[in-house]
Enzyme design. Structure first.
Site, PDB file in Angstrom:
ATOM      1  N   HIS A 296       5.364  -0.523  -0.482  1.00 36.25           N
ATOM      2  CA  HIS A 296       4.223   0.291  -0.040  1.00 36.25           C
ATOM      3  C   HIS A 296       2.958  -0.269  -0.711  1.00 36.25           C
ATOM      4  O   HIS A 296       2.375   0.344  -1.611  1.00 36.25           O
ATOM      5  CB  HIS A 296       4.451   1.753  -0.429  1.00 36.25           C
ATOM      6  CG  HIS A 296       3.607   2.731   0.325  1.00 36.25           C
ATOM      7  ND1 HIS A 296       2.664   2.345   1.248  1.00 36.25           N
ATOM      8  CD2 HIS A 296       3.554   4.098   0.291  1.00 36.25           C
ATOM      9  CE1 HIS A 296       2.080   3.427   1.751  1.00 36.25           C
ATOM     10  NE2 HIS A 296       2.600   4.499   1.191  1.00 36.25           N
TER      11      HIS A 296
ATOM     12  N   GLN B 296      -0.351   1.822  -1.058  1.00 40.63           N
ATOM     13  CA  GLN B 296      -0.288   2.848  -2.099  1.00 40.63           C
ATOM     14  C   GLN B 296      -0.586   2.217  -3.465  1.00 40.63           C
ATOM     15  O   GLN B 296      -1.337   2.776  -4.269  1.00 40.63           O
ATOM     16  CB  GLN B 296       1.121   3.465  -2.112  1.00 40.63           C
ATOM     17  CG  GLN B 296       1.236   4.676  -3.007  1.00 40.63           C
ATOM     18  CD  GLN B 296       0.559   5.894  -2.410  1.00 40.63           C
ATOM     19  OE1 GLN B 296       0.783   6.224  -1.255  1.00 40.63           O
ATOM     20  NE2 GLN B 296      -0.279   6.557  -3.178  1.00 40.63           N
TER      21      GLN B 296
ATOM     22  N   ARG C 144       4.141   0.874   9.915  1.00 41.42           N
ATOM     23  CA  ARG C 144       5.039   1.626   9.023  1.00 41.42           C
ATOM     24  C   ARG C 144       6.422   1.604   9.656  1.00 41.42           C
ATOM     25  O   ARG C 144       6.581   2.030  10.806  1.00 41.42           O
ATOM     26  CB  ARG C 144       4.543   3.065   8.843  1.00 41.42           C
ATOM     27  CG  ARG C 144       5.555   3.933   8.115  1.00 41.42           C
ATOM     28  CD  ARG C 144       5.003   5.252   7.634  1.00 41.42           C
ATOM     29  NE  ARG C 144       4.153   5.076   6.478  1.00 41.42           N
ATOM     30  CZ  ARG C 144       3.798   6.061   5.648  1.00 41.42           C
ATOM     31  NH1 ARG C 144       4.213   7.293   5.860  1.00 41.42           N
ATOM     32  NH2 ARG C 144       3.023   5.815   4.609  1.00 41.42           N
TER      33      ARG C 144
ATOM     34  N   CYS D   1       2.518   9.630  -5.301  1.00 40.96           N
ATOM     35  CA  CYS D   1       2.039   9.007  -4.058  1.00 40.96           C
ATOM     36  C   CYS D   1       1.829  10.052  -2.966  1.00 40.96           C
ATOM     37  O   CYS D   1       1.039   9.835  -2.060  1.00 40.96           O
ATOM     38  CB  CYS D   1       3.011   7.930  -3.598  1.00 40.96           C
ATOM     39  SG  CYS D   1       4.705   8.511  -3.413  1.00 40.96           S
TER      40      CYS D   1
ATOM     41  N   ASP E 261       7.479  10.218  -7.328  1.00 44.48           N
ATOM     42  CA  ASP E 261       7.706  10.005  -5.880  1.00 44.48           C
ATOM     43  C   ASP E 261       8.881  10.906  -5.485  1.00 44.48           C
ATOM     44  O   ASP E 261       9.671  11.311  -6.351  1.00 44.48           O
ATOM     45  CB  ASP E 261       8.050   8.517  -5.641  1.00 44.48           C
ATOM     46  CG  ASP E 261       8.202   8.167  -4.156  1.00 44.48           C
ATOM     47  OD1 ASP E 261       7.896   9.009  -3.287  1.00 44.48           O
ATOM     48  OD2 ASP E 261       8.644   7.026  -3.870  1.00 44.48           O
TER      49      ASP E 261
ATOM     50  N   ARG F  52      -6.853   5.943  -1.074  1.00 48.02           N
ATOM     51  CA  ARG F  52      -6.149   5.289   0.026  1.00 48.02           C
ATOM     52  C   ARG F  52      -7.159   4.842   1.088  1.00 48.02           C
ATOM     53  O   ARG F  52      -7.075   3.738   1.620  1.00 48.02           O
ATOM     54  CB  ARG F  52      -5.119   6.243   0.672  1.00 48.02           C
ATOM     55  CG  ARG F  52      -3.950   6.650  -0.211  1.00 48.02           C
ATOM     56  CD  ARG F  52      -3.018   5.507  -0.530  1.00 48.02           C
ATOM     57  NE  ARG F  52      -2.519   4.836   0.656  1.00 48.02           N
ATOM     58  CZ  ARG F  52      -1.501   5.270   1.410  1.00 48.02           C
ATOM     59  NH1 ARG F  52      -0.831   6.347   1.066  1.00 48.02           N
ATOM     60  NH2 ARG F  52      -1.112   4.596   2.480  1.00 48.02           N
TER      61      ARG F  52
HETATM   62  N1   CP Z   1       1.666   8.344   0.372  1.00 44.18           N
HETATM   63  C1   CP Z   1       1.748   8.183   1.679  1.00 44.18           C
HETATM   64  O1   CP Z   1       1.920   7.067   2.178  1.00 44.18           O
HETATM   65  O2   CP Z   1       1.573   9.315   2.395  1.00 44.18           O
HETATM   66  P1   CP Z   1       1.965   9.489   3.935  1.00 44.18           P
HETATM   67  O3   CP Z   1       3.440   9.254   4.026  1.00 44.18           O
HETATM   68  O4   CP Z   1       1.569  10.894   4.275  1.00 44.18           O
HETATM   69  O5   CP Z   1       1.202   8.479   4.731  1.00 44.18           O
HETATM   70  N1  NVA Z   2       9.466   6.722  -1.242  1.00 45.56           N
HETATM   71  C1  NVA Z   2       8.772   7.558  -0.292  1.00 45.56           C
HETATM   72  C2  NVA Z   2       7.305   7.255  -0.280  1.00 45.56           C
HETATM   73  C3  NVA Z   2       6.475   8.141   0.609  1.00 45.56           C
HETATM   74  C4  NVA Z   2       5.038   7.759   0.645  1.00 45.56           C
HETATM   75  C5  NVA Z   2       9.372   7.359   1.086  1.00 45.56           C
HETATM   76  O1  NVA Z   2       9.653   6.219   1.444  1.00 45.56           O
HETATM   77  O2  NVA Z   2       9.544   8.346   1.798  1.00 45.56           O
END
Ligand code: CP
Ligand code: NVA
Length: 310
Positions: A132, A135, A105, A268, A228, A297
């Site tokens: 993502h 997701q 990430r 999400c 989101d 997930r």
């Molecule tokens: N939706 C998602 O990726 O959640 P987290 O940021 O908590 O991993």
């Molecule tokens: N768009 C959001 C998604 C979180 C899962 C972010 O990048 O923070």
């Protein structure tokens, strides 16, 4: 680089592979519910490198790897000091000698791309500023569970910023023949090159891509509304400016009244209740599928590992 050996962005995978992955995810979910998980990854390890916070992704990859008999190893970005203490190239080459896959990430998409390029193990994008894919696969699984495997013609309306989650949902829709609509304030549309990447798949699958700057217009014909956060991780400095633009883009009971009566909602997560979505919609579990998606997930990511780790 053979992009199919990784999950760097969903548009690198074929529609058939995506559907296969969703089928595997559904099977792995029922195995867990029956108390008989497969032990496919006994003796295998994945590394997990997270530059941004997480609840769902960091938990589900660890639990998922454990359920399949393998072991996750948390890698600490501060201790590793990517490009400060050591180059990406050397980190990727060393990790490839010890572990069987790497879950990342990060901010810049170029980091997952480089780790895949320099290493010799599968790299899975667990969210970057641009994408993502995990997701989107969990969402795909949720859609298949709701509507069946043939999702052609279903309409997903994403209400929010045209960034990582929207890009991956657009790719999923393009591959599976769904219509994808983005509703966002002017200036927050998806980048032209991201849309262009998906247009050939939309053409092939029969799905349609649309953009609206008025959420009320966008929700007509929706089968599902997707929400989101307005301020993504790393954008905290833009909070005041962005929030003022996004206020009309809240999913609330009034907006839902303009959507078809069968329309569902998902998010999400994490959600900022009272901003992009109200408590009333979040807590309406007749229509809100976000907790099913969060559960998925776990299984969708196990299915990704199933496809990539050998
Ligand atoms: N939706 C998602 O990726 O959640 P987290 O940021 O908590 O991993
Ligand atoms: N768009 C959001 C998604 C979180 C899962 C972010 O990048 O923070």
């Amino acid at each position: 680089m053979d992009r199919s050996k990784h999950l760097l962005r969903l548009c690198d995978w074929s529609g058939n592979r995506i559907i296969d992955t969703i089928r595997i995810a559904i099977r792995l979910k029922s195995e867990i519910r029956e108390g008989k998980p497969s032990c496919r990854f006994a003796g295998k390890t994945i590394g997990m490198f997270f530059e941004k916070p997480s609840l769902r992704t960091i938990t589900t990859f660890q639990v998922g790897m454990h359920q399949l008999g393998g072991m996750p190893v948390l890698l600490d970005p501060k201790s590793i000091g990517i490009n400060q203490r050591e180059s990406v190239k050397d980190i990727a080459r060393c990790l490839s000698r010890w572990i069987d896959g790497l879950v990342v990430r990060c901010f810049e998409q170029s980091l997952v791309e480089q780790l895949a390029e320099y290493g010799s193990i599968p790299v899975i994008n667990a969210l970057s500023d641009e994408y993502h894919p995990c997701q989107a696969l969990a969402f795909g699984q949720t859609m298949v569970e709701q509507f069946g495997e043939d999702l052609r013609g279903k309409t997903v309306v994403f209400i929010g910023d045209g960034n990582n989650v929207a890009n991956s949902l657009m790719a999923l829709s393009a591959k599976l023949g769904m219509n994808f609509t983005l509703a966002c304030p002017k200036g927050y549309e998806q980048k032209k090159e991201e849309i262009e990447l998906c247009l050939p798949d939309f053409k092939k699958s029969g799905g349609e891509y649309r953009v609206f700057n008025d959420p009320k217009e966008a929700v007509a014909g929706a089968d599902i509304l997707y929400s989101d956060v307005w301020i993504s991780m790393g954008q905290e400095g833009q909070k005041n400016e962005k929030q003022s633009h996004f206020v009309p883009f809240q999913i609330n009971d009034e907006l839902l009244k303009l959507a078809p009566s069968h329309c569902k909602v998902t998010h999400c997560l994490p959600a900022n209740r009272g901003e992009e979505i109200t408590d009333s919609v979040m807590d309406n579990l007749q229509i809100n599928l976000c907790y099913e998606e969060a559960e998925n997930r776990l299984h969708a990511q196990k299915a990704v590992l199933w496809q990539l780790l050998h």
